[in-house]
Design a protein around this motif. Structure first.
Motif, mmCIF file in Angstrom:
data_model
loop_
_atom_site.group_PDB
_atom_site.id
_atom_site.type_symbol
_atom_site.label_atom_id
_atom_site.label_comp_id
_atom_site.label_asym_id
_atom_site.label_seq_id
_atom_site.Cartn_x
_atom_site.Cartn_y
_atom_site.Cartn_z
ATOM 1 N N TYR A 125 60.125 40.691 54.045
ATOM 2 C CA TYR A 125 59.849 39.653 53.048
ATOM 3 C C TYR A 125 59.243 38.415 53.728
ATOM 4 O O TYR A 125 58.248 37.867 53.269
ATOM 5 C CB TYR A 125 61.151 39.288 52.319
ATOM 6 C CG TYR A 125 61.065 38.016 51.552
ATOM 7 C CD1 TYR A 125 60.427 37.972 50.307
ATOM 8 C CD2 TYR A 125 61.624 36.843 52.044
ATOM 9 C CE1 TYR A 125 60.345 36.784 49.584
ATOM 10 C CE2 TYR A 125 61.550 35.651 51.340
ATOM 11 C CZ TYR A 125 60.909 35.628 50.108
ATOM 12 O OH TYR A 125 60.822 34.453 49.416
ATOM 13 N N LYS A 126 59.872 37.991 54.851
ATOM 14 C CA LYS A 126 59.366 36.808 55.547
ATOM 15 C C LYS A 126 57.958 37.047 56.097
ATOM 16 O O LYS A 126 57.096 36.160 56.022
ATOM 17 C CB LYS A 126 60.312 36.426 56.697
ATOM 18 C CG LYS A 126 61.673 35.933 56.240
ATOM 19 C CD LYS A 126 61.580 34.685 55.445
ATOM 20 C CE LYS A 126 61.546 33.494 56.337
ATOM 21 N NZ LYS A 126 61.547 32.205 55.620
ATOM 22 N N LEU A 127 57.717 38.236 56.629
ATOM 23 C CA LEU A 127 56.386 38.549 57.160
ATOM 24 C C LEU A 127 55.335 38.565 56.058
ATOM 25 O O LEU A 127 54.226 38.043 56.236
ATOM 26 C CB LEU A 127 56.418 39.886 57.901
ATOM 27 C CG LEU A 127 57.144 39.896 59.229
ATOM 28 C CD1 LEU A 127 57.314 41.314 59.732
ATOM 29 C CD2 LEU A 127 56.432 39.023 60.248
ATOM 30 N N GLU A 128 55.672 39.163 54.929
ATOM 31 C CA GLU A 128 54.729 39.198 53.797
ATOM 32 C C GLU A 128 54.468 37.795 53.266
ATOM 33 O O GLU A 128 53.336 37.463 52.911
ATOM 34 C CB GLU A 128 55.282 40.090 52.691
ATOM 35 C CG GLU A 128 55.227 41.559 53.013
ATOM 36 C CD GLU A 128 55.890 42.428 51.971
ATOM 37 O OE1 GLU A 128 56.265 41.910 50.888
ATOM 38 O OE2 GLU A 128 56.056 43.640 52.234
ATOM 39 N N LYS A 129 55.502 36.968 53.245
ATOM 40 C CA LYS A 129 55.362 35.589 52.766
ATOM 41 C C LYS A 129 54.438 34.784 53.697
ATOM 42 O O LYS A 129 53.611 34.004 53.238
ATOM 43 C CB LYS A 129 56.738 34.940 52.674
ATOM 44 C CG LYS A 129 56.739 33.623 51.975
ATOM 45 C CD LYS A 129 58.152 33.113 51.804
ATOM 46 C CE LYS A 129 58.151 31.758 51.160
ATOM 47 N NZ LYS A 129 59.488 31.196 51.039
ATOM 48 N N GLN A 130 54.565 35.010 54.999
ATOM 49 C CA GLN A 130 53.713 34.312 55.967
ATOM 50 C C GLN A 130 52.274 34.799 55.877
ATOM 51 O O GLN A 130 51.342 34.012 56.083
ATOM 52 C CB GLN A 130 54.218 34.553 57.399
ATOM 53 C CG GLN A 130 55.421 33.773 57.770
ATOM 54 C CD GLN A 130 55.885 34.092 59.188
ATOM 55 O OE1 GLN A 130 55.407 35.013 59.827
ATOM 56 N NE2 GLN A 130 56.842 33.302 59.651
ATOM 57 N N HIS A 131 52.096 36.068 55.566
ATOM 58 C CA HIS A 131 50.759 36.661 55.528
ATOM 59 C C HIS A 131 49.948 36.144 54.341
ATOM 60 O O HIS A 131 48.732 36.085 54.419
ATOM 61 C CB HIS A 131 50.884 38.187 55.473
ATOM 62 C CG HIS A 131 49.569 38.877 55.638
ATOM 63 N ND1 HIS A 131 48.844 39.313 54.563
ATOM 64 C CD2 HIS A 131 48.837 39.189 56.748
ATOM 65 C CE1 HIS A 131 47.724 39.859 54.991
ATOM 66 N NE2 HIS A 131 47.709 39.799 56.319
ATOM 67 N N ARG A 132 50.614 35.742 53.291
ATOM 68 C CA ARG A 132 49.903 35.275 52.096
ATOM 69 C C ARG A 132 49.349 33.912 52.252
ATOM 70 O O ARG A 132 49.430 33.032 52.806
ATOM 71 C CB ARG A 132 50.850 35.274 50.889
ATOM 72 C CG ARG A 132 51.104 36.645 50.388
ATOM 73 C CD ARG A 132 51.870 36.597 49.099
ATOM 74 N NE ARG A 132 52.930 37.609 49.188
ATOM 75 C CZ ARG A 132 54.053 37.563 48.555
ATOM 76 N NH1 ARG A 132 54.331 36.559 47.769
ATOM 77 N NH2 ARG A 132 54.937 38.510 48.661
#
Length: 77
Positions: A70-77
């Motif tokens: 979740y944190k990685l996807e949030k940073q990627h956006r």
């Protein structure tokens, strides 16, 4: 696969399928033959608790991975 009338074979296969160690399988079969259901129940309940503890431990690990994803996807956006 044991025959339907092979009670001991069915018990053995069920214990193996449940992940019981060979010594536990032998012990449970002996207890069943001696009709020591109290001790047999205690051993099976202990094994069940061990399996459930493993499930809970792995659920926590999955939660950690889900949070990381979740944190990685949030940073990627």
């Amino acid at each position: 696969m044991p025959e339907a009338s092979d009670t001991q074979g069915i018990l053995r296969q069920n214990l193996v399928d449940a992940g019981c160690a060979p010594e536990t399988v032998r012990q449970c079969i002996a207890l069943a033959q001696q009709k020591e259901t109290g001790e047999l129940t205690r051993i099976l309940s202990r094994h069940r608790k061990t399996l459930l503890d493993t499930v809970h431990q792995n659920e926590k690990r999955i939660d950690c991975l889900d949070y990381l994803l979740y944190k990685l996807e949030k940073q990627h956006r």
